[in-house]
Design a protein around this motif. Structure first.
Motif, mmCIF file in Angstrom:
data_model
loop_
_atom_site.group_PDB
_atom_site.id
_atom_site.type_symbol
_atom_site.label_atom_id
_atom_site.label_comp_id
_atom_site.label_asym_id
_atom_site.label_seq_id
_atom_site.Cartn_x
_atom_site.Cartn_y
_atom_site.Cartn_z
ATOM 1 N N LEU A 10 0.838 -1.204 0.000
ATOM 2 C CA LEU A 10 0.000 0.000 0.000
ATOM 3 C C LEU A 10 0.873 1.255 0.000
ATOM 4 N N ASN A 292 -6.897 1.178 -3.119
ATOM 5 C CA ASN A 292 -6.556 0.827 -1.743
ATOM 6 C C ASN A 292 -7.747 0.231 -1.005
ATOM 7 N N ASP A 295 -8.367 -3.209 -2.092
ATOM 8 C CA ASP A 295 -7.334 -4.148 -1.647
ATOM 9 C C ASP A 295 -7.343 -4.367 -0.144
ATOM 10 N N GLY A 301 -7.450 1.237 3.747
ATOM 11 C CA GLY A 301 -7.233 1.754 2.400
ATOM 12 C C GLY A 301 -7.255 3.274 2.375
ATOM 13 N N TYR A 304 -4.126 4.861 4.167
ATOM 14 C CA TYR A 304 -2.889 4.881 3.384
ATOM 15 C C TYR A 304 -2.936 5.903 2.250
ATOM 16 N N ALA A 305 -4.140 6.152 1.774
ATOM 17 C CA ALA A 305 -4.236 7.188 0.742
ATOM 18 C C ALA A 305 -4.005 8.568 1.345
#
Ligand code: HEC
Ligand code: HEC
Length: 734
Positions: A10, A292, A295, A301, A304-305
């Motif tokens: 990620l 993200n 996944d 997700g 991490y973005a």
């Protein structure tokens, strides 16, 4: 550190979305090149033949070869096996001459950066193989090498030369930035200052793997806190520290609509970068979020973005690439936004405030006058903390190093380096608050603070302890007859040769004993050894930072130690440096260092110096003839010295001690110019060159016309061409 391979993926995705990986990669390969290793002489020789020999042939052999050997240097005779020879000192000199661009001399074709890097890294690697101690200082250009006379020549017309650059944030700016965003979180410090340059903030960008990992972890810690929650009965419940607005981003029950994603991305950009995302950036982040979340699920997700924005180069680097307009002299101006950041970082550890950013947008930074006004506003804003100003003086004078030198406690239990440094900080702030003849005051005032933070309190507690003791003694005279009152705090005033803490601060010390910062105990202790004065270091400081001179580094072949003859004065022991070979360097240091012999290594004024009395020591034995320790005797201090190099007959010449020397230097125009050169280096983050002559001369004028106002000097520097313009490199000129 990174929690698992899956998360690593990620992060990689996040990084590639922002182009971060590329930066890390290129920084990494550069570092690796510098750290290459040779395991054998054969391997080293092969690399020499491949890169160094052709370089020397192309650029150097004509003057350093079989036909001519300028500076007694001929490369065909210089051993390339540094393990089997003593050639490493000479090779170190080559690095220096290349780094300072002194060689090849003016008028010859300039080697490219890649050529220089290849040659330098071969020399360093061979030195490492040979186990030779390579001081990295060799590789740093010494700003003083630029001719002083040429810089202050009013006819100086050298072309402007200020390449665009990208610097990594200073550790302080990073902390300032992240504490604003993440109050109460303790984050690891990813950045370390360079440590090799005159000022810490002059270093080159450097992002290696540990730095990158730390940055990511910090970003994760921040985002996880901001979106902290638990799921209870299928419902999201906020945990302490969560930012209400951000919870919807990670809440599975709220649909991940384009509007929501837009809000998340724009909010993050505004918070971290002070700007809205571009259309292209928005599209990339939307894609990243969608991938993200698919996944790794909604919360992970999205987090991490959001982290990825913290890793954008813009959040890590200071950009001075000259995104503004070009002018008729081929220079490009920093964009208003770049100027806003540069101004904020020049004075504070924080990003530009709202007013600066709006100034930038409204075109108020488009003129020199506008930038000067903005700088003036920041300086005059009482609520705005400007730690960078005091930091300049700390780094310039270097007195805070007193805290790093471990003077023996036994020799002087009253020594309190922390308090001494605080006193000098305070004295500088006091002089800056007056803002008049600042340098003159810094070099000549006999005012001082004396443990100013604790003096009143210590005094009060001591009085109480004495009172209590007297009462106890009255009650039980026998028991307390041979006792003393409880000792409280250190008698820091002894460092200033006082007999008690003064009631008024600052206090005026005897004018024949003290003259400014260099006679503050903090500075004296910082430039001392653990158990004695260091006249050579003190002299080197004066030579470089007040007189603007250059003292070549101690040659690797010199065993730089004074004779171990404790019955002799330091001055006498330093006579070894009077040999002709040594004196060609030491003449620049010793005569401006020995005047400080009127102080000891704790900064106490003295007129006698203790040395070992050999006869008395020989006699001090027990019945069996065993020594009972050394006996000292006092000899009068000889603190004479002499100033050279100011080309001012009123200043150059013999001096009787440091106070007399400093009073003269404080009035020297040459010294003022050298000080301005240092201020320039600090606020530009680089060494000056001849193309900066106008900026320097203008700054000196501003300082003089304002009766020595530091504010006026800073405003002038921060609105100078050297601050505002860049020269494009060949690639971005196109
Ligand atoms: C046009 C002639 C010329 C060229 C080309 C030249 N030098 Fe020099 N170099 C000199 C002169 C003259 C001196 C001595 C005066 C000085 O130190 O400035 C010198 C001195 C040096 C010294 C100091 C020697 C010492 O121990 O004092 C080094 C190191 C050096 N050069 C390296 C180089 C390197 C490396 C190159 C090629 C990149 C190079 N020079 C190219 C003329 C030249
Ligand atoms: C090329 C210039 C140069 C020459 C030649 C030179 N020195 Fe020095 N020396 C220095 C400098 C610069 C320092 C300051 C050390 C530093 O900055 O690390 C120094 C420092 C010293 C010190 C103090 C070292 C310490 O860390 O306490 C001694 C002792 C000394 N030199 C002795 C000598 C003697 C003896 C000779 C002659 C045999 C000599 N030096 C030749 C430049 C030189």
């Amino acid at each position: 550190m990174i929690r698992s391979r899956f998360f690593l993926m990620l992060v990689v995705a996040a990084c590639s979305a922002v182009g971060f990986a590329l930066l890390v990669d290129s920084a990494l390969t550069q570092e690796k090149a510098a750290e290459r290793k040779f395991t054998s002489a054969v391997e080293s020789k092969a690399e020499y033949e491949r890169t160094v020999a052709p370089f020397l042939k192309k650029h150097c052999i004509m003057c350093h070869g079989p036909k001519v050997a300028e500076g007694e240097l001929a490369f065909h005779e210089l051993d390339i096996d540094m393990k089997a020879s003593t050639s490493s000192g000479r090779w170190a000199m080559v690095i220096e001459k290349l780094a300072t661009r002194e060689m090849p001399p003016e008028g010859r074709a300039k080697p490219s950066d890649d050529e220089l890097k290849a040659v330098t890294s071969w020399i360093q690697a061979e030195m490492k193989r040979a186990g030779k101690n390579f001081s990295r200082r060799h590789a740093i250009a010494n700003g003083n090498k630029i001719s002083h006379d040429k810089l202050f020549d009013i006819k100086q017309a050298a072309p402007f030369d200020n390449p665009i650059r990208i610097r990594v944030l200073s550790p302080e700016i990073y902390t300032g930035f992240s504490t604003d965003i993440a109050k109460g979180l303790s984050l690891g410090q990813p950045f370390t200052p360079e440590g090799r340059t005159t000022f810490k903030d002059m270093g080159a960008p450097k992002i290696d793997e540990p730095v990158a990992v730390q940055l990511m972890n910090n970003a994760l810690v921040i985002v996880e806190r901001q979106t902290a929650h638990k799921i209870e009965g299928g419902k999201l419940v906020a945990l302490p520290g969560a930012v209400k607005d951000m919870l919807s981003f990670v809440d599975e029950s709220v649909p991940l609509t384009p509007v929501l994603m837009d809000k998340a991305i724009s909010g993050q950009f505004q918070k971290i970068l002070n700007r809205a995302p571009t259309v292209d950036e928005k599209a990339r982040f939307v894609k990243l979020m969608q991938k993200n979340v698919k996944d790794a699920g909604r919360a992970t997700g999205m987090r991490y973005a959001l982290v990825a924005v913290y890793l954008m180069p813009e959040a890590i680097f200071r950009y001075e690439i000259g995104a503004g307009k070009g002018d008729d002299r081929g220079r490009i101006r920093l964009a208003p936004r770049e100027i806003a950041y540069a101004l904020a970082y020049a004075l504070t550890d924080k990003r530009p405030d709202a007013k600066l950013l709006s100034d930038a947008i409204e075109g108020k930074l488009d003129t020199k006058e506008g930038v000067a006004a903005a700088a003036r506003r920041l300086l005059d804003e009482p609520k705005l903390e400007k730690p960078r100003i005091l930091r300049f003086f700390r780094e310039y004078f270097g007195y805070d190093k007193a805290k790093e030198i471990f003077q023996e406690d036994k020799a002087n239990p009253e020594h309190d380096p922390r308090a001494l440094v605080e006193d000098t900080d305070k004295l500088i702030e006091y002089i800056l608050a007056q803002d008049k003849n600042v340098l003159y005051e810094l070099l000549s005032t006999n005012k001082s603070f004396v443990a100013y933070k604790t003096a009143a309190d210590t005094k009060k507690k001591r009085a109480e302890a004495i009172k209590k003791f007297e009462e106890q003694k009255k009650k039980d005279p026998a028991k307390f007859a041979n006792k003393l009152p409880q000792k409280i705090g250190r008698s820091v005033y002894t460092a200033y040769n006082l007999t008690d803490f003064p009631d008024q601060q600052p206090v005026e010390l005897p004018a024949e004993e003290r003259a400014g910062i260099l006679t503050q105990p903090s500075w004296l202790a910082a430039n001392a050894k653990t158990d004695e004065n260091h006249a050579i270091f003190r002299g080197k400081w004066v030579r470089e930072r007040l007189l603007g001179g250059v003292v070549p580094d101690v040659p690797i072949t010199v065993d730089a130690q004074l004779p171990n003859t404790p019955d002799k004065s330091l001055r006498e022991r330093m006579n070894v440096t009077r040999q002709e070979y040594c004196w060609k360097c030491h003449q620049f240091m010793n005569p401006v260092g020995l005047p400080f012999e009127i102080y000891d290594h704790f900064g106490r004024y003295r007129d006698k110096e203790p040395v070992v009395d050999p006869d008395a020591t020989a006699k001090k034995v027990d019945k069996k003839g065993k020594s009972l320790g050394i006996v000292l005797r006092e000899i009068p201090v000889d603190s004479t010295g002499g100033i050279s190099g100011t080309r001012d007959p009123a200043v150059d010449g013999d001096v009787k001690n440091a106070v007399a020397m400093l009073r003269k230097l404080a009035k020297s125009e040459h010294v003022e110019q050298v000080f301005i050169r240092h201020a320039f280096r600090y606020w530009m983050g680089r060494n000056e060159n001849l193309g900066d002559a106008l900026s320097l001369q203008t700054a000196q004028k501003a300082y003089g016309e304002s009766n020595g106002s530091m504010k006026a000097l800073i405003v002038s520097l921060l609105s100078s061409d050297s601050f505002l313009y860049r020269t494009p490199t060949v690639e971005n000129k196109k």
